[in-house]
Design a protein around this motif. Structure first.
Motif, PDB file in Angstrom:
ATOM      1  N   LEU A 319       0.837  -1.206   0.000  1.00 44.43           N
ATOM      2  CA  LEU A 319       0.000   0.000   0.000  1.00 44.43           C
ATOM      3  C   LEU A 319       0.868   1.250   0.000  1.00 44.43           C
ATOM      4  O   LEU A 319       1.757   1.404   0.834  1.00 44.43           O
ATOM      5  CB  LEU A 319      -0.900  -0.009   1.242  1.00 44.43           C
ATOM      6  CG  LEU A 319      -1.705   1.265   1.509  1.00 44.43           C
ATOM      7  CD1 LEU A 319      -2.728   1.506   0.405  1.00 44.43           C
ATOM      8  CD2 LEU A 319      -2.380   1.193   2.872  1.00 44.43           C
ATOM      9  N   LYS A 320       0.583   2.115  -0.944  1.00 42.53           N
ATOM     10  CA  LYS A 320       1.333   3.381  -1.002  1.00 42.53           C
ATOM     11  C   LYS A 320       0.344   4.442  -1.447  1.00 42.53           C
ATOM     12  O   LYS A 320      -0.109   4.451  -2.581  1.00 42.53           O
ATOM     13  CB  LYS A 320       2.477   3.232  -2.013  1.00 42.53           C
ATOM     14  CG  LYS A 320       3.357   4.438  -2.113  1.00 42.53           C
ATOM     15  CD  LYS A 320       4.667   4.061  -2.800  1.00 42.53           C
ATOM     16  CE  LYS A 320       5.540   5.278  -2.979  1.00 42.53           C
ATOM     17  NZ  LYS A 320       4.786   6.496  -3.149  1.00 42.53           N
ATOM     18  N   ILE A 338      -5.234   6.811   5.906  1.00 41.16           N
ATOM     19  CA  ILE A 338      -4.391   5.633   5.704  1.00 41.16           C
ATOM     20  C   ILE A 338      -4.727   4.561   6.747  1.00 41.16           C
ATOM     21  O   ILE A 338      -4.800   3.370   6.443  1.00 41.16           O
ATOM     22  CB  ILE A 338      -2.903   6.032   5.748  1.00 41.16           C
ATOM     23  CG1 ILE A 338      -2.592   6.906   4.514  1.00 41.16           C
ATOM     24  CG2 ILE A 338      -1.998   4.809   5.807  1.00 41.16           C
ATOM     25  CD1 ILE A 338      -1.234   7.555   4.512  1.00 41.16           C
ATOM     26  N   LEU A 342      -5.932   0.635   6.194  1.00 39.00           N
ATOM     27  CA  LEU A 342      -5.314  -0.522   6.853  1.00 39.00           C
ATOM     28  C   LEU A 342      -6.373  -1.348   7.584  1.00 39.00           C
ATOM     29  O   LEU A 342      -6.385  -2.584   7.485  1.00 39.00           O
ATOM     30  CB  LEU A 342      -4.241  -0.057   7.847  1.00 39.00           C
ATOM     31  CG  LEU A 342      -2.988   0.585   7.245  1.00 39.00           C
ATOM     32  CD1 LEU A 342      -2.092   1.136   8.355  1.00 39.00           C
ATOM     33  CD2 LEU A 342      -2.214  -0.429   6.397  1.00 39.00           C
ATOM     34  N   LEU A 356       3.110  -1.315   4.234  1.00 39.32           N
ATOM     35  CA  LEU A 356       2.745   0.090   4.051  1.00 39.32           C
ATOM     36  C   LEU A 356       4.009   0.875   3.728  1.00 39.32           C
ATOM     37  O   LEU A 356       4.977   0.847   4.499  1.00 39.32           O
ATOM     38  CB  LEU A 356       2.096   0.621   5.335  1.00 39.32           C
ATOM     39  CG  LEU A 356       1.837   2.129   5.403  1.00 39.32           C
ATOM     40  CD1 LEU A 356       0.835   2.566   4.339  1.00 39.32           C
ATOM     41  CD2 LEU A 356       1.341   2.516   6.792  1.00 39.32           C
ATOM     42  N   PHE A 388       6.007  -1.445   7.953  1.00 43.54           N
ATOM     43  CA  PHE A 388       6.137  -0.107   7.396  1.00 43.54           C
ATOM     44  C   PHE A 388       7.542   0.083   6.844  1.00 43.54           C
ATOM     45  O   PHE A 388       8.522  -0.363   7.449  1.00 43.54           O
ATOM     46  CB  PHE A 388       5.873   0.963   8.460  1.00 43.54           C
ATOM     47  CG  PHE A 388       6.104   2.356   7.934  1.00 43.54           C
ATOM     48  CD1 PHE A 388       5.166   2.956   7.102  1.00 43.54           C
ATOM     49  CD2 PHE A 388       7.262   3.056   8.246  1.00 43.54           C
ATOM     50  CE1 PHE A 388       5.371   4.224   6.589  1.00 43.54           C
ATOM     51  CE2 PHE A 388       7.476   4.328   7.734  1.00 43.54           C
ATOM     52  CZ  PHE A 388       6.526   4.907   6.912  1.00 43.54           C
TER      53      PHE A 388
END
Ligand SMILES: *[C@@H]1O[C@H](CO)[C@@H](O)[C@H](O)[C@H]1NC(C)=O
Ligand SMILES: *[C@@H]1O[C@H](CO)[C@@H](O)[C@H](O)[C@H]1NC(C)=O
Ligand SMILES: *[C@@H]1O[C@H](CO)[C@@H](O)[C@H](O)[C@H]1NC(C)=O
Length: 539
Positions: A319-320, A338, A342, A356, A388
């Motif tokens: 995910l970006k 964001i 999630l 992420l 992350f």
């Protein structure tokens, strides 16, 4: 100086109009009654008011007496608890007076839309009008401390070239900080060339707006008005078609899809500038791209809520997102968006790990917004399900200084080389803590060393030399009393690596070395593992 000013004022009657940054009411009974009505509105709607529209007759026209925008107002803004505090003929000093006389007392707005200054144009200088706008902003910051402020530029009027409007807009545009105060110059939507108004947006007086004019205002302002954590579709037809084709991708690849790439144009670019690398690294891993250019957090949420991942059972979601929310939303709100993605991913793809990625620098400028958002969203990881990765040390040489050949000319999107750097999926932080043990070279392999792979990704390494027996394995297997350095975390470089790809280890470990972080490397036939002391692996 004052005496000269007063003398001039006697000669120039318009000076009596007031000082743009000092509170002053319009001096009519009508105005007193309007003010009282607004005080009543405040008293009545303390509990439910969320948004304030603050300004003059152009704002009033959303739903005021002559109400050219009413139809749209009822559709777009009433459901969001927006209240209109626009009063005809108001100037900056009148807005200040109204605030100083209680109109916002007891309110706790989340958004204030401010549009003011057009009625100051004929009596005040550019600098003084801007000063007045600044004072309105100061008071808003103080009086509505939880509100995001959307400052709109002055739009063209009277159908003539007006450099003054552009000069003022240039000054007040600088008052934005993109954290609390956002600025929007709508003029490119209201004029075809400097001062040439688009006719059907304006009434005959060439100052006030038609219904169509209000529609344009709404459309242009909407991104700033958006709620980053609530699903929202985009209106463009091509976007709806993209969504349809993604639904089809889902239907077609339910069985083989393993990895989802989810995001905006930068992720979408894996199919463009990054295509060769995509084919090489990700196609074999059954990765599919679910990115659409220009998307913001709310659009990803809407796409999930409308079936794009239905029936998929992915093992990894990359995910970006968030770069397109910059300039429209506050740091906190973007991070909230964001977080919502999630949360939804966790329920919609329960078997997937989520990687992420932080927002990468853009526009080639120093941007603590990006840094601050990355700092917030980094805290969402748990290193079990959500991981992350902040890639920025690879994309900038100093804060805000982008590494040039990773970006194309717009300084937002990536070159093929940029995607090579973006190819970070090769890193996997493994579950366990590890210990590095030293035993006598004469000792047999102890019974406590795990002999087979469990369900988890596990690393066990046994090395005999003439000096020692070195064992690396999960900490929980190692009994007390064994000579051991504890608490290493292990990062697997997901291979198999081509033996020709030299330089990968050094590119990973050099930044660690620069920061005096101890590392320990184990190479196998297929790939490499980097062990990092636990307190450091969170970086
Ligand atoms: C404001 O509220 C008071 C008390 O309810 C009422 O008497 C007055 O007429 C209202 N004023 C306006 C302008 O609506
Ligand atoms: C105002 O709203 C914010 C959230 O926007 C909230 O945190 C704060 O407690 C509210 N303050 C009051 C006085 O209701
Ligand atoms: C989804 O994949 C996991 C393994 O990642 C598997 O255990 C599970 O049974 C799968 N669920 C479905 C509905 O196919």
């Amino acid at each position: 100086m004052n005496i000269i000013y007063i003398a001039l004022c006697v000669l120039v009657s318009n000076c009596w109009a007031g000082v743009p940054w000092k509170g002053e009411p319009q001096k009519t009974d009508w105005y007193a009654s309007r003010h009282e009505g607004l005080l009543n509105q405040t008293a009545e709607h303390k509990g439910d008011l969320k948004v304030i529209f603050f300004g003059d007759s152009i704002t009033e026209g959303w739903n005021g007496g002559w109400a050219k925008g009413k139809e749209l107002w009822d559709k777009y803004y009433v459901p969001r608890h927006v209240y209109n505090y626009g009063v005809g003929a108001d100037r900056t000093e009148n807005l200040i007076w109204r605030m100083e006389n209680g109109e916002f007392d007891g309110l706790n707005a989340t958004v204030v839309v401010l549009k003011i200054g057009t009625n100051n144009l004929f009596d005040n200088t550019e600098e003084d009008i801007a000063h007045g706008v600044r004072e309105v902003l100061y008071q808003l910051l103080r009086r509505q401390p939880n509100a995001k402020i959307i400052l709109l530029g002055i739009i063209p009027r009277d159908g003539k070239l007006d450099e003054k409007v552009h000069t003022i807009n240039a000054i007040i545009g600088d008052y934005k900080d993109d954290k609390t105060i956002f600025y929007l110059d709508m003029n490119s939507h209201f004029e075809t060339a400097s001062g040439v108004e688009i006719p059907d947006l304006y009434l005959e007086d060439k100052v006030h707006l038609t219904l169509k004019g209000y529609q344009v205002w709404h459309d242009v302002m909407e991104p700033l008005f958006s709620v980053p954590w609530k699903g929202e579709p985009r209106t463009e037809d091509w976007w709806k078609q993209r969504h349809q084709s993604l639904l089809k991708q889902t239907a077609d690849h339910k069985a083989d899809l393993k990895v989802i790439f989810f995001g905006d144009s930068i992720t979408e670019g894996w199919g463009g500038a990054g295509k060769a690398l995509w084919d090489k690294y990700y196609v074999p891993r059954h990765a599919y791209n679910y990115a659409i250019g220009g998307d913001r957090t709310e659009h990803l949420i809407w796409r999930m809520e409308n079936g794009e991942f239905e029936g998929l059972n992915s093992t990894l979601v990359v995910l970006k997102i968030g770069t397109n929310n910059l300039g429209a939303n506050t740091e906190k709100d973007i991070a909230h968006g964001i977080k919502e993605i999630l949360d939804q991913l966790e329920t919609r793809q329960p078997n997937a790990k989520i990687l992420l990625l932080g927002i990468i620098p853009r526009d080639g400028k120093t941007d603590d917004l990006v840094k601050n958002i990355n700092d917030i969203i980094a805290t969402y990881k748990d290193d079990k399900k959500i991981f992350f990765l902040n890639m920025n040390s690879h994309y900038e040489t100093a804060p805000g200084v982008e590494v040039p050949d990773l970006y194309v000319a717009d300084k937002v999107h990536l070159t093929a080389k940029g995607y090579q750097t973006n190819n970070i999926m090769r890193l996997l932080l493994m579950d366990d803590s590890y210990g590095v043990c030293r035993l006598s070279p004469a000792a047999p392999i102890p019974d406590w060393v795990p002999r087979s792979q469990s369900q988890r990704q596990t690393l066990v390494s046994i090395t005999y030399t003439t000096d020692e027996l070195s064992i690396v394995c999960p900490l929980q297997s190692i009994p007390n009393g064994v000579q051991c350095e504890r608490n290493w975390r292990c990062i697997k470089i997901i291979g198999p690596l081509d033996f020709g790809q030299i330089g990968i280890i050094s590119s990973l470990t050099a930044p660690l070395a620069r920061n005096s972080i101890p590392v320990f490397i184990i190479s196998t036939f297929d790939t490499d593992y980097i062990l990092v002391k636990e307190t450091h692996s969170v970086r």
